[in-house]
Design a protein around this motif. Structure first.
Motif, PDB file in Angstrom:
ATOM      1  N   CYS A 262     -45.277   0.351  32.280  1.00 28.41           N
ATOM      2  CA  CYS A 262     -46.414  -0.094  31.470  1.00 28.41           C
ATOM      3  C   CYS A 262     -45.966  -1.306  30.656  1.00 28.41           C
ATOM      4  N   ILE A 263     -46.906  -1.908  29.911  1.00 24.72           N
ATOM      5  CA  ILE A 263     -46.552  -3.183  29.269  1.00 24.72           C
ATOM      6  C   ILE A 263     -45.550  -3.038  28.126  1.00 24.72           C
ATOM      7  N   GLU A 264     -45.380  -1.815  27.629  1.00 22.68           N
ATOM      8  CA  GLU A 264     -44.374  -1.628  26.571  1.00 22.68           C
ATOM      9  C   GLU A 264     -42.999  -1.279  27.142  1.00 22.68           C
ATOM     10  N   PHE A 265     -42.925  -0.992  28.446  1.00 20.62           N
ATOM     11  CA  PHE A 265     -41.629  -0.634  29.038  1.00 20.62           C
ATOM     12  C   PHE A 265     -41.287  -1.563  30.201  1.00 20.62           C
ATOM     13  N   THR A 266     -41.378  -2.862  29.948  1.00 19.02           N
ATOM     14  CA  THR A 266     -41.110  -3.804  31.039  1.00 19.02           C
ATOM     15  C   THR A 266     -39.599  -3.939  31.292  1.00 19.02           C
ATOM     16  N   ASN A 267     -38.791  -3.285  30.462  1.00 20.05           N
ATOM     17  CA  ASN A 267     -37.350  -3.274  30.728  1.00 20.05           C
ATOM     18  C   ASN A 267     -36.957  -2.159  31.706  1.00 20.05           C
ATOM     19  N   LYS A 268     -37.910  -1.311  32.078  1.00 20.82           N
ATOM     20  CA  LYS A 268     -37.616  -0.233  33.046  1.00 20.82           C
ATOM     21  C   LYS A 268     -38.162  -0.647  34.404  1.00 20.82           C
ATOM     22  N   GLN A 269     -37.274  -0.738  35.362  1.00 16.67           N
ATOM     23  CA  GLN A 269     -37.675  -1.231  36.683  1.00 16.67           C
ATOM     24  C   GLN A 269     -38.179  -0.096  37.581  1.00 16.67           C
ATOM     25  N   VAL A 270     -39.276  -0.347  38.291  1.00 23.54           N
ATOM     26  CA  VAL A 270     -39.824   0.661  39.201  1.00 23.54           C
ATOM     27  C   VAL A 270     -39.759   0.120  40.631  1.00 23.54           C
ATOM     28  N   ASP A 271     -39.235   0.962  41.548  1.00 21.66           N
ATOM     29  CA  ASP A 271     -39.217   0.584  42.961  1.00 21.66           C
ATOM     30  C   ASP A 271     -40.410   1.277  43.625  1.00 21.66           C
ATOM     31  N   ILE A 272     -41.427   0.498  44.039  1.00 22.21           N
ATOM     32  CA  ILE A 272     -42.634   1.153  44.567  1.00 22.21           C
ATOM     33  C   ILE A 272     -42.398   1.756  45.958  1.00 22.21           C
ATOM     34  N   LEU A 286     -41.803   8.420  29.274  1.00 17.99           N
ATOM     35  CA  LEU A 286     -43.232   8.093  29.140  1.00 17.99           C
ATOM     36  C   LEU A 286     -43.967   9.210  28.380  1.00 17.99           C
ATOM     37  N   CYS A 287     -43.606  10.468  28.668  1.00 20.64           N
ATOM     38  CA  CYS A 287     -44.228  11.599  27.954  1.00 20.64           C
ATOM     39  C   CYS A 287     -43.881  11.520  26.475  1.00 20.64           C
ATOM     40  N   GLU A 288     -42.636  11.222  26.202  1.00 26.65           N
ATOM     41  CA  GLU A 288     -42.193  11.148  24.806  1.00 26.65           C
ATOM     42  C   GLU A 288     -42.952  10.048  24.065  1.00 26.65           C
ATOM     43  N   CYS A 289     -43.097   8.904  24.730  1.00 25.71           N
ATOM     44  CA  CYS A 289     -43.834   7.802  24.109  1.00 25.71           C
ATOM     45  C   CYS A 289     -45.285   8.225  23.866  1.00 25.71           C
ATOM     46  N   ASN A 291     -46.454  11.128  23.427  1.00 20.17           N
ATOM     47  CA  ASN A 291     -46.572  12.159  22.390  1.00 20.17           C
ATOM     48  C   ASN A 291     -46.256  11.633  20.998  1.00 20.17           C
ATOM     49  N   THR A 292     -45.379  10.645  20.917  1.00 20.87           N
ATOM     50  CA  THR A 292     -44.929  10.224  19.581  1.00 20.87           C
ATOM     51  C   THR A 292     -45.506   8.881  19.135  1.00 20.87           C
ATOM     52  N   THR A 293     -45.625   7.927  20.070  1.00 15.65           N
ATOM     53  CA  THR A 293     -46.146   6.595  19.699  1.00 15.65           C
ATOM     54  C   THR A 293     -47.194   6.146  20.728  1.00 15.65           C
ATOM     55  N   PRO A 294     -48.246   6.948  20.901  1.00 13.56           N
ATOM     56  CA  PRO A 294     -49.186   6.612  21.980  1.00 13.56           C
ATOM     57  C   PRO A 294     -49.848   5.248  21.784  1.00 13.56           C
ATOM     58  N   CYS A 295     -50.182   4.596  22.881  1.00 12.43           N
ATOM     59  CA  CYS A 295     -50.912   3.324  22.797  1.00 12.43           C
ATOM     60  C   CYS A 295     -52.319   3.527  23.355  1.00 12.43           C
ATOM     61  N   PHE A 296     -53.144   2.492  23.215  1.00  7.08           N
ATOM     62  CA  PHE A 296     -54.474   2.552  23.850  1.00  7.08           C
ATOM     63  C   PHE A 296     -54.819   1.171  24.385  1.00  7.08           C
ATOM     64  N   TYR A 297     -53.872   0.564  25.107  1.00  5.11           N
ATOM     65  CA  TYR A 297     -54.222  -0.671  25.820  1.00  5.11           C
ATOM     66  C   TYR A 297     -55.234  -0.295  26.899  1.00  5.11           C
ATOM     67  N   ASN A 298     -56.053  -1.266  27.325  1.00  3.84           N
ATOM     68  CA  ASN A 298     -57.094  -0.919  28.297  1.00  3.84           C
ATOM     69  C   ASN A 298     -56.491  -0.409  29.605  1.00  3.84           C
ATOM     70  N   ASP A 299     -55.301  -0.902  29.950  1.00  7.75           N
ATOM     71  CA  ASP A 299     -54.706  -0.478  31.215  1.00  7.75           C
ATOM     72  C   ASP A 299     -53.986   0.865  31.082  1.00  7.75           C
TER      73      ASP A 299
END
Ligand code: SAM
Ligand code: SF4
Ligand code: SF4
Length: 331
Positions: A262-272, A286-289, A291-299
């Protein structure tokens, strides 16, 4: 459609947030996404990756950044996604959105979202870091009579500084020129995308009037938005949020073609190509984020909300048809 449905059922992303360039011609104090250097992919690289995305089951792409209109080949990029049956939405600050570009976007039935946070010149400058409201307004007037089938909207990010009068003026401006109008809350999480700016941070009471006004308006003429505003309000009241869409329904693609959750974790690489293993790897963080610092970006929430509220949507199909006739087709 079958690809997308398959991904929804198996909880795999259907939406890519593509930071097509990190460069930007605004300097919004709420945003840390823009950079002065950007390792953008060229068209050949985008062609290859779009094919992979099609195969993966992606149906939608938000072309943002940075500022997407800084790319001279934006229309070619749009065409690549369309060719791969991935519907683009261009998200822009509107400074370079001239009639020619807008006409090309319209012909392709693309969605378009233009970000404007105030119609007051001083406040616009404060929110966007540059004194250019008159140009953005001029562009919107110039493109307003273009015939289009996609959804074209003006969107505002709401912070502590936003007033209800500004919102009513913007809503009136959008309606006058034939755009849908939508608002979203200002967010900060870990400083990667949203920038923490003390002046902008609100409590629910600061923005309650604005969100309740927009919710009531949307219940009349923008049913989808009303479902989202209900959740915005829960979020701002700090209620527990359901799992976010990161790696479930959406994924970020950086300007260099690297994927991230997601846009807050662009330092974590995903291999599709090894998606399920990667999803497991990042699940805890991601669950921790969430639960503790949730965002509400449209995506980060909208697909999840619409799927969770599917029965209400099905029961309100006539309202949705009316909305799509009025504002164009989102899907
Ligand atoms: C990052 S911008 C990229 C596209 C383009 N440059 C623009 O501003 O529209 C995408 C959207 O994110 C919004 N945005 C930026 N920072 C934000 C924040 N901290 N919280 C919520 N929305 C934010 C912008 O207002 C814009 O509507
Ligand atoms: S919100 Fe958009 S316009 Fe503003 S700095 Fe960020 S990328 Fe640029
Ligand atoms: S709540 Fe989800 S989408 Fe938002 S920053 Fe956290 S992990 Fe990312």
């Amino acid at each position: 459609m079958i690809r997308v449905l398959k991904n929804i059922i198996t909880k795999k992303p259907i939406l890519i947030i593509y930071d097509v360039t990190k460069l930007c011609n605004e300097r919004c104090p709420m945003c840390n996404i823009w950079k002065t250097k950007s390792n953008d992919m060229n068209l050949d690289q985008i062609k290859i990756i779009a094919k992979r995305l099609k195969k993966f089951g992606i149906g939608y792409v938000f072309i943002q950044g940075g500022e997407p209109t800084l790319r001279k080949d934006l229309i070619d990029i749009i065409d690549i996604f369309i060719k791969n049956k991935i519907k683009p939405t261009v998200i822009t600050n509107g400074i370079l959105l001239n009639r020619e570009l807008a006409e090309q976007i319209a012909i392709r039935k693309c969605n378009l979202a233009i970000s404007i946070d105030s119609l007051d010149e001083e406040k616009f400058k404060k929110y966007r870091g540059v004194d250019i409201l008159s140009k953005v307004k001029e562009n919107i007037l110039n493109i307003s009579n273009i015939k289009r089938k996609g959804n074209w909207a003006i969107t505002t990010t709401i912070s502590k500084l936003t007033t209800i009068n500004e919102i009513k003026k913007l809503e009136n401006f959008a309606n006058t020129y034939g755009f849908m109008y939508a608002i979203r809350p200002y967010i900060y999480v870990n400083g990667n995308a949203g920038k923490k700016e003390d002046d902008l941070i609100y409590s629910y009471d600061d923005v309650k009037e604005i969100f309740e006004y927009m919710l009531n308006r949307a219940r009349k003429n923008n049913y989808f938005a009303s479902l989202i505003y209900e959740e915005h309000i829960k979020y701002m009241k700090k209620e527990v949020m359901p799992e976010c869409d990161a790696m479930k329904y959406s994924l970020v693609m950086k300007e260099d073609g690297i994927f991230a959750p997601c846009i807050e974790f662009t330092n974590k690489q995903v291999d599709i190509d090894d998606f399920n293993k990667n999803k497991k790897k990042y699940k805890k963080i991601l669950c921790e984020c969430n639960n503790t610092t949730p965002c509400f970006y449209n995506d980060a929430r909208e697909i999840g909300i619409l799927l969770r509220k599917k029965w209400r949507i099905i029961l309100n199909i006539p309202k949705l048809i009316k909305q799509m006739i009025l504002y164009g087709n989102f899907f």
